[in-house]
Design an enzyme around this catalytic site. Sequence first.
Site, PDB file in Angstrom:
ATOM      1  N   ASP A 126       0.904  -1.051  -0.158  1.00 24.72           N
ATOM      2  CA  ASP A 126       0.121   0.024  -0.061  1.00 24.72           C
ATOM      3  C   ASP A 126       1.052   1.301   0.050  1.00 24.72           C
ATOM      4  O   ASP A 126       1.450   1.522   0.991  1.00 24.72           O
ATOM      5  CB  ASP A 126      -0.917  -0.196   1.135  1.00 24.72           C
ATOM      6  CG  ASP A 126      -2.084   1.051   1.171  1.00 24.72           C
ATOM      7  OD1 ASP A 126      -1.906   1.787   0.400  1.00 24.72           O
ATOM      8  OD2 ASP A 126      -2.962   1.007   1.674  1.00 24.72           O
ATOM      9  N   ARG A 128      -0.175   4.660  -0.555  1.00 22.76           N
ATOM     10  CA  ARG A 128      -0.756   5.671  -0.406  1.00 22.76           C
ATOM     11  C   ARG A 128      -0.359   6.496   0.716  1.00 22.76           C
ATOM     12  O   ARG A 128       0.123   6.158   1.509  1.00 22.76           O
ATOM     13  CB  ARG A 128      -2.455   5.371  -0.128  1.00 22.76           C
ATOM     14  CG  ARG A 128      -2.950   4.875  -1.231  1.00 22.76           C
ATOM     15  CD  ARG A 128      -4.473   4.155  -0.983  1.00 22.76           C
ATOM     16  NE  ARG A 128      -4.553   3.155  -0.225  1.00 22.76           N
ATOM     17  CZ  ARG A 128      -5.620   2.532   0.097  1.00 22.76           C
ATOM     18  NH1 ARG A 128      -6.888   2.783  -0.405  1.00 22.76           N
ATOM     19  NH2 ARG A 128      -5.481   1.239   0.775  1.00 22.76           N
TER      20      ARG A 128
END
EC number: 3.5.4.25
Length: 198
Positions: A126, A128
Amino acid sequence: MSTRYVESSRLPTAWGEFDMHGFEDADTNKEHVVLTMGDVADSEPVLARVHSECLTGDALFSMRCDCGKQLQAALEAIAREGRGALFYLRQEGRGIGLLNKIKAYKLQDAGADTVEANEQLGFGADMRDYSILKPMFEHLHITAVRLMTNNPRKVAALEEQGVQVVERIALHTESNPHNEKYLSTKAGKLGHMFEGQG
């Protein structure tokens, strides 16, 4: 902060009329929006969703993920309540971008799960960056939320930005044969908590 407010307008939708607020991230040149309904600056906790862009799910109706259905469910919930905020972040493919997401899909077609595919491409599971949210929350004067998410990392990320998460509301969508492995990987490897899991 590199994220700056640009402008707002009204946005009529199938679920009701929202206000759309545009923000620009000078570091990445990405544009993000927040849809709000009702008075979100009155210091009461706001029903909110932080949603990362998923062109394939949100706009092309892909059945490989649950993103589009989560987006729709969140907008419906805000409209039912008459007050809330949906933060739409341009962080496609958990931050790896659209073309890399297509490469990841190709690896998934060959048997990799969503985390393994990202890692085989040299990315983290991930990628982000939620720090871009802080100026958005500050501009909208939102300090506390009831967060619609299955992802405990989003809860932690908001709290790190100084936003109080008073409640986590699970967003349950029906699985299908195309996304069962994806959903089980999100639960098993990314710690997502689906309805009935606490």
